[in-house]
Design an enzyme around this catalytic site. Structure first.
Site, PDB file in Angstrom:
ATOM      1  N   TRP A   1      37.759  36.808  54.170  1.00  0.00           N
ATOM      2  CA  TRP A   1      39.127  36.755  53.638  1.00  0.00           C
ATOM      3  C   TRP A   1      40.156  37.112  54.698  1.00  0.00           C
ATOM      4  O   TRP A   1      41.254  36.558  54.711  1.00  0.00           O
ATOM      5  CB  TRP A   1      39.263  37.630  52.397  1.00  0.00           C
ATOM      6  CG  TRP A   1      38.454  37.096  51.257  1.00  0.00           C
ATOM      7  CD1 TRP A   1      37.356  37.673  50.680  1.00  0.00           C
ATOM      8  CD2 TRP A   1      38.637  35.839  50.566  1.00  0.00           C
ATOM      9  NE1 TRP A   1      36.862  36.863  49.675  1.00  0.00           N
ATOM     10  CE2 TRP A   1      37.620  35.737  49.591  1.00  0.00           C
ATOM     11  CE3 TRP A   1      39.557  34.795  50.689  1.00  0.00           C
ATOM     12  CZ2 TRP A   1      37.505  34.628  48.738  1.00  0.00           C
ATOM     13  CZ3 TRP A   1      39.441  33.698  49.846  1.00  0.00           C
ATOM     14  CH2 TRP A   1      38.429  33.626  48.884  1.00  0.00           C
TER      15      TRP A   1
ATOM     16  N   ASP B   1      45.179  43.697  51.752  1.00  0.00           N
ATOM     17  CA  ASP B   1      44.580  42.922  50.667  1.00  0.00           C
ATOM     18  C   ASP B   1      43.535  43.800  49.990  1.00  0.00           C
ATOM     19  O   ASP B   1      42.493  44.097  50.570  1.00  0.00           O
ATOM     20  CB  ASP B   1      43.940  41.653  51.251  1.00  0.00           C
ATOM     21  CG  ASP B   1      43.226  40.800  50.200  1.00  0.00           C
ATOM     22  OD1 ASP B   1      43.122  41.230  49.032  1.00  0.00           O
ATOM     23  OD2 ASP B   1      42.760  39.697  50.558  1.00  0.00           O
TER      24      ASP B   1
ATOM     25  N   LYS C   1      39.198  40.197  40.116  1.00  0.00           N
ATOM     26  CA  LYS C   1      38.054  41.021  40.485  1.00  0.00           C
ATOM     27  C   LYS C   1      37.997  42.256  39.589  1.00  0.00           C
ATOM     28  O   LYS C   1      37.023  42.499  38.908  1.00  0.00           O
ATOM     29  CB  LYS C   1      38.124  41.463  41.955  1.00  0.00           C
ATOM     30  CG  LYS C   1      38.065  40.398  43.080  1.00  0.00           C
ATOM     31  CD  LYS C   1      37.824  39.012  42.680  1.00  0.00           C
ATOM     32  CE  LYS C   1      37.648  37.939  43.724  1.00  0.00           C
ATOM     33  NZ  LYS C   1      38.371  37.935  44.936  1.00  0.00           N
TER      34      LYS C   1
HETATM   35  C1  LIG Z   1      38.826  36.801  45.899  1.00  0.00           C
HETATM   36  C2  LIG Z   1      39.575  37.262  47.067  1.00  0.00           C
HETATM   37  C3  LIG Z   1      40.665  36.533  47.581  1.00  0.00           C
HETATM   38  C4  LIG Z   1      41.082  35.184  47.040  1.00  0.00           C
HETATM   39  O1  LIG Z   1      41.596  35.268  45.762  1.00  0.00           O
HETATM   40  P1  LIG Z   1      42.220  33.984  45.032  1.00  0.00           P
HETATM   41  O2  LIG Z   1      42.848  34.591  43.819  1.00  0.00           O
HETATM   42  O3  LIG Z   1      41.097  33.049  44.721  1.00  0.00           O
HETATM   43  O4  LIG Z   1      43.210  33.357  45.931  1.00  0.00           O
HETATM   44  C5  LIG Z   1      41.362  37.076  48.648  1.00  0.00           C
HETATM   45  N1  LIG Z   1      41.007  38.254  49.193  1.00  0.00           N
HETATM   46  C6  LIG Z   1      39.959  38.961  48.742  1.00  0.00           C
HETATM   47  C7  LIG Z   1      39.603  40.256  49.384  1.00  0.00           C
HETATM   48  C8  LIG Z   1      39.214  38.489  47.659  1.00  0.00           C
HETATM   49  O5  LIG Z   1      38.175  39.197  47.210  1.00  0.00           O
END
Ligand SMILES: *Cc1c(COP(=O)(O)O)cnc(C)c1O
Length: 362
Positions: free
Chosen positions: A103, A173, A197
């Site tokens: 990511w 993030d 998540k």
């Molecule tokens: C799942 C995830 C993303 C992407 O999320 P989307 O909602 O599909 O854009 C980005 N960063 C991390 C750390 C993730 O676990």
């Protein structure tokens, strides 16, 4: 109702059963409204209180200080990979990126479209198993911000500390570990996450932004890509994802009943310890991906002695009510995601299955 399985999916992921039950009970008619949350105007007083409730829920659960705005946006976490540099990195300016997995690389690709990006750390050579020590990080002079991913969901690598930007704004993030433990807000200028998540349905992103950051945003950005505009309009610059915001509110209510994020952290540590314990006592049959010191409490990535066995393991597990264990296509192997909503009994069931499988296929 058909039987619910143990859902190890990395995202969209398990939602607490009491939350689903409450949503089900309120689906046709919200208390006193007579309509579903998905059918009412986002400008209605009913939705205004749902939105305010979700925001207050997040503030309470995560102890968010008053000088942070909470924004509900669409486009998931991935749109934040673009919005962060569009708002804070102009052509000719520099931002620092710390790359510890899949990511982080995605975020880097988007940032490079806007300005200069220095990768001040990457664990690519080692196959993304580590995080840096703070002392290894040399920030660029005049960096506009430093970006990192607190928990790399695919590799199962989690920072065990917050990066200290030494005055440079820290952007993080936290998609896959937000609400799994308390957050020390003093260390961050902007935190974002995709909701699917740990806090609700997919498609929704939640952004926590310190107010002074809003003043740095250039004029002339497209309205829906401009944090300041979203903030000024209270996340209602256009029709928000009303259903997802409602669900976030319910998840926060549930979390409070569970004792909050501190209680969650204790439980998450216990669950993860059971699973990592099973890896470590398997005589090398199951090999964890991350270095031990940076193992994720949320995503446990491992593999068996061969890709063939990985596949057999996942398909047999599925038949035994253990779903969503296949590793991400970029890494293969097995991944057990054990977010807040994932029950301890499911971890025990997986460990029993692992031991049985290793015995039969050793
Ligand atoms: C799942 C995830 C993303 C992407 O999320 P989307 O909602 O599909 O854009 C980005 N960063 C991390 C750390 C993730 O676990």
């Amino acid at each position: 109702m058909s039987k619910r399985v143990y859902n190890f999916s990395a995202g969209p992921a398990a939602i607490p059963l009491p939350v689903l039950e409450r949503a089900q009970a309120e689906m046709l008619s919200l208390d006193g409204i007579g309509m579903s949350v998905m059918e009412i105007s986002h400008r209605s007083s009913h939705f205004e209180s749902i939105l305010a409730g979700a925001e207050q829920g997040l503030r309470d659960v995560l102890n968010v200080p008053d000088n942070f705005k909470i924004l509900f946006l669409q486009g998931g976490a991935s749109l934040q990979f673009s919005m962060v540099p569009m708002n804070f990195l102009a052509a000719g300016e520099t931002a620092d990126y710390v790359i510890t997995g899949f990511w982080g690389r995605k975020a880097l690709t988007e940032a490079r479209r806007c300005g200069n990006v220095n990768v001040i750390y990457s664990s690519a050579d080692g196959g993304y198993r580590t995080t840096p020590e703070q002392a290894e990080l040399n920030f660029s002079k005049d960096a506009k911000y430093v970006h990192y991913v607190a928990n790399e969901t695919i590799e199962g690598v989690e920072f065990q500390y917050d990066i200290n930007g030494s005055g440079i704004p820290v952007v993080c993030d936290m998609s896959s570990n937000i609400m799994s433990k308390p957050i020390n807000w003093e260390n961050f200028s902007l935190v974002y996450n995709g909701a699917q998540k740990n806090i609700g349905p997919s498609g929704l992103a939640v952004v926590f932004i310190r107010e002074d950051m809003l003043e740095r945003i250039p004029k002339g950005l497209h309205s829906l890509l401009d944090y300041r505009n979203i903030a000024e309009n209270g996340s209602m610059a256009n029709t928000p994802n009303t259903w997802a915001i409602y669900m976030v509110g319910l998840v926060c209510d549930w979390l409070k009943e569970q004792g909050g994020v501190a209680a969650m952290q204790t439980r998450n540590r216990e669950k993860a310890a059971v699973l990592y314990g099973a890896l470590d006592t398997s005589d090398g049959y199951f090999t964890g991906h991350a270095d031990r010191s940076v193992r994720s409490m949320m995503n446990v990535s491992f593999h068996l002695p061969s890709p063939d066995l990985d596949e057999r393991f996942c398909s047999e597990a599925e038949k035994n009510g253990l779903d969503g264990l296949r590793g991400h296509r970029s890494l293969g192997g097995v991944r057990a995601s054990i977010y807040n909503a994932f029950p301890r009994e499911g971890v025990t069931a997986l460990v029993d299955f692992m031991q049985d499988f290793a015995h039969r296929n050793g």
